[in-house]
Design an enzyme around this catalytic site. Structure first.
Site, mmCIF file in Angstrom:
data_model
loop_
_atom_site.group_PDB
_atom_site.id
_atom_site.type_symbol
_atom_site.label_atom_id
_atom_site.label_comp_id
_atom_site.label_asym_id
_atom_site.label_seq_id
_atom_site.Cartn_x
_atom_site.Cartn_y
_atom_site.Cartn_z
ATOM 1 N N ASP A 1 3.359 9.395 -0.582
ATOM 2 C CA ASP A 1 2.150 8.642 -0.270
ATOM 3 C C ASP A 1 2.059 7.480 -1.254
ATOM 4 O O ASP A 1 2.384 7.639 -2.425
ATOM 5 C CB ASP A 1 0.918 9.553 -0.435
ATOM 6 C CG ASP A 1 -0.159 9.289 0.610
ATOM 7 O OD1 ASP A 1 -0.237 8.145 1.099
ATOM 8 O OD2 ASP A 1 -0.906 10.221 0.920
ATOM 9 N N HIS B 1 0.819 -1.223 0.000
ATOM 10 C CA HIS B 1 0.000 0.000 0.000
ATOM 11 C C HIS B 1 0.847 1.265 0.000
ATOM 12 O O HIS B 1 0.318 2.348 -0.239
ATOM 13 C CB HIS B 1 -0.924 0.006 1.222
ATOM 14 C CG HIS B 1 -2.022 -1.005 1.112
ATOM 15 N ND1 HIS B 1 -3.307 -0.683 0.782
ATOM 16 C CD2 HIS B 1 -2.012 -2.353 1.261
ATOM 17 C CE1 HIS B 1 -4.056 -1.768 0.736
ATOM 18 N NE2 HIS B 1 -3.289 -2.802 1.027
#
Ligand code: ADQ
Length: 392
Positions: free
Chosen positions: A365, A157
């Site tokens: 991110d 992720h």
């Protein structure tokens, strides 16, 4: 269709309902499980003095959660230690914050073995096993050592860092090599996949073949890009619900005629929050006529509070919001509303819809679901504007 066995560090309760306060990962996984049926396995979030491997189960239709408690030492070394003090900062290009401790590494290996010991007996021959995130990179290898021959996939992720940063981690080659026990390894973006392939070819003598195939030694796996999304229809519906309308009206009433700028992020140093506050302050200072016409709502639920870098970022934001408000606020206007709590998804959707501007400005991110949620929540007839940093 084969049964899905999802494994992640934490598991979300299935009975929380659509109004529950869930993160994006949990929502996406629950949606996948509801579609196919299966098991979601992981840590309960609770501790026990001695690890027993006893599984607590909860069922809803075809879907089941199966969780185990960990020892306090496991939580310190594996979760707060290797996962969140070593890997998280390193994978977000913050090698300066990354802590290298032998005990962390030991705890990480131990918990991955414990997960494999507990999970292996639950896996049936046809199951498709899907392992999530940096907490569980060696799990596939541990399962193979226990005779699990099923198809096993791994999804990361978070970003994959450049090779020279990754090499600062002791024993990094063994850790990355362990990923070759999976059949499929997937990343959020092409950039993270490229970094992974560069590491594998430059450090593990790997070869990249046709059709996403990558070979190291006698193992060939598929490495690909499979970005996570949101349940767009559900989120759009949430934004049109009564709860969302109520949240929106509360926002309007509390700030008549002013434009709302919203940020929603876990309180994490990767999200660029001090930089965002400073940028907003610069905006107020350069455009004095905008003061009183806008206000910023920053929702930032505290996260990983046992880790000192997270305590530091919280203290920094407390001080920064206090200073900016002290300097610019007036008797009838406060420039920053800074809130440290979680909201149900429908309320969040209402807040997004009320906002003229969504600010998503991470420094690094993996993906960022808030950006997608902000867009999905807008009124198509009168949408707001999304401002993204180049690193989102
Ligand atoms: P996160 O770092 O947690 O996820 P993000 O993708 O923004 O980041 O997801 C956060 C989720 O939590 C969103 O669904 C958001 O709505 C929710 N949330 C945040 N604050 C909330 C609050 N106060 N109340 C309720 N809900 C709140 C990690 C990676 C990301 C990657 C995701 C999914 O760091 O890069 O996008 O996993 O893969």
């Amino acid at each position: 269709m084969s049964r899905l066995v999802v494994v992640s560090n934490r598991v979300q309760s299935l009975n929380q309902g659509p109004g529950g306060n869930q993160g994006g990962l949990a929502v996406a996984l629950i949606a996948a499980l509801r579609q196919r049926g299966g098991i979601w396995f992981g840590w309960s979030g609770e501790t026990t003095p001695v690890f027993t491997g006893e599984i607590h189960r909860e069922r809803e239709g075809d879907t089941e959660t199966a969780v185990v408690d960990l020892e306090p030492q496991d939580v310190d070394e594996y979760y707060n230690g290797f996962a969140n003090r070593t890997l998280w900062p390193l994978f977000h290009n913050r090698v300066d914050l990354s802590e290298f401790e032998r005990d962390f590494e030991g705890g990480y290996a131990r918990v991955n073995r414990r997960f494999a010991d507990t999970l292996a007996p639950l896996v049936e021959p046809d199951d498709l096993v899907w392992v999530h995130d940096y907490h569980l990179m060696p799990l596939g290898q541990e399962l193979r050592q226990r005779g699990i021959a099923n198809r096993i996939g791994f999804f990361l992720h978070i970003p994959w860092p450049p090779a020279d940063l990754l090499l600062s981690l002791p024993h990094t080659r063994a850790l990355i090599h362990a990923l070759f026990a999976y059949d499929l390894v997937a990343f959020q973006t092409q950039a993270w996949l490229d970094n992974f392939l560069h590491f594998v070819t430059s450090q593990l003598d790997g070869e990249v073949g046709e059709g996403h195939r990558v070979t190291v030694g006698d193992r060939t796996i598929c490495a690909t890009v499979a970005p996570i999304g949101i349940e767009t229809r559900e989120f759009e519906a949430a934004a049109a619900s009564d709860e969302a309308r109520f949240a929106r009206e509360r926002m309007y009433m509390s700030a008549t005629g002013r434009s709302l700028i919203v940020g929603v992020d876990r309180l994490d140093y990767s999200k660029g929050l001090p930089e965002r506050f400073n940028g907003y302050e610069r905006f107020l200072s350069r455009y004095p006529d905008m003061r009183g016409l806008v206000y910023m709502l920053q929702v930032a639920p505290p996260s990983r509070e046992k880790v000192d870098t997270y305590q530091a970022i919280r203290a920094e934001l407390d001080a920064l919001s206090g200073r900016i408000n002290g300097e610019y606020a007036d008797i009838d206007w406060v420039p920053i509303r800074y809130v440290n709590k979680g909201y149900a998804r429908a309320r969040l959707a209402g807040i997004f819809r009320a906002a003229r501007i969504g600010l998503v400005t991470p420094l690094r991110d993996g993906m960022n679901l808030v950006a997608k949620e902000y867009v999905a929540a807008q009124d198509p007839a009168d949408p707001g504007v999304l401002i993204l940093s180049r690193f989102a």
